[in-house]
Design a protein around this motif. Sequence first.
Motif, PDB file in Angstrom:
ATOM      1  N   ALA A 160       6.237   4.597  -5.541  1.00  0.00           N
ATOM      2  CA  ALA A 160       6.399   5.407  -6.856  1.00  0.00           C
ATOM      3  C   ALA A 160       5.718   6.718  -6.494  1.00  0.00           C
ATOM      4  O   ALA A 160       6.368   7.881  -7.158  1.00  0.00           O
ATOM      5  CB  ALA A 160       5.666   4.818  -7.990  1.00  0.00           C
ATOM      6  N   GLU A 164       7.723  10.938  -6.639  1.00  0.00           N
ATOM      7  CA  GLU A 164       7.207  11.983  -7.467  1.00  0.00           C
ATOM      8  C   GLU A 164       7.160  13.158  -6.305  1.00  0.00           C
ATOM      9  O   GLU A 164       7.550  14.297  -6.703  1.00  0.00           O
ATOM     10  CB  GLU A 164       5.736  11.781  -7.787  1.00  0.00           C
ATOM     11  N   THR A 208       9.235   1.693 -10.970  1.00  0.00           N
ATOM     12  CA  THR A 208      10.274   2.613 -10.198  1.00  0.00           C
ATOM     13  C   THR A 208      11.514   3.169 -11.053  1.00  0.00           C
ATOM     14  O   THR A 208      11.750   4.177 -10.925  1.00  0.00           O
ATOM     15  CB  THR A 208      11.097   1.716  -9.097  1.00  0.00           C
ATOM     16  N   ARG A 211      10.620   5.984 -13.197  1.00  0.00           N
ATOM     17  CA  ARG A 211      10.576   7.236 -12.188  1.00  0.00           C
ATOM     18  C   ARG A 211      11.802   8.051 -11.797  1.00  0.00           C
ATOM     19  O   ARG A 211      11.929   9.090 -11.158  1.00  0.00           O
ATOM     20  CB  ARG A 211       9.680   7.124 -11.144  1.00  0.00           C
TER      21      ARG A 211
END
Length: 247
Positions: A160, A164, A208, A211
């Motif tokens: 994760a 980002e 997941t 995101r």
Amino acid sequence: MDKLTGIHAVREALDAGRPFDRILIARGRQDTRAEEIVQLARARDIPVRFEDRGQLDRLAGSKDHQGVVALAAARPPATLESILASANKGPDHGSKGLIVLLDGVEDPHNLGAVIRTALAAGAHGVIIPERRAVGLTDTVARASAGAIAHLPVAKVTNLAQTMEELKEAGYWLIGLDERADKSYTEADYTSPVGIVLGGEGKGLHDLTRKRCDFIVSLPTTGPVKSLNVSVAAGVVLFEALRQRHTK
């Protein structure tokens, strides 16, 4: 798969700096020597897993492993930074970065097939999580038909967080989920893109999935609604390649 078994053999290999993909300890084994191996492995960023003794018996091919099995790495893993640097070296200076992220693929043959397909489609790298996923074993190397020697594969501790970081680097993240209403052909793959695929049977984890910038699906007919992850990867990656060549 190249493996090493036994307390003393694994300990000496760790002291010598031998690279391992992961080390398996029999669940329930708690003693000083086993703890020393755990600490040495973690100090070298080698994942440690605790498995049932029966699983270790199967991997070792015998019961004479003292509750410790070390699996050798087929090749050292890359890093996210090295994959991004590779994407930025191209003639488009990173404007067409293409990276594959795998969320919990546990079958080494699937991982090898995805690596092979990603290389053929022009991807710059593959990212896999350190835990709950298969590592870079010899079986993966064979299944990739040699592609693993040419395409960098990074192991990350937090998928994760890596997602980002990719967003901050200018990447759009496109996740594949059979429940999505949007078809994979409706997505734009001509910008820097990370294609996110889930593991066998489970698909994308919720963290997941949240995101991802876009979620797409592969339209299917008949009773089977999902494809093998390596097949799905091939379909989406070559759609990305088609769009980029068209542009």
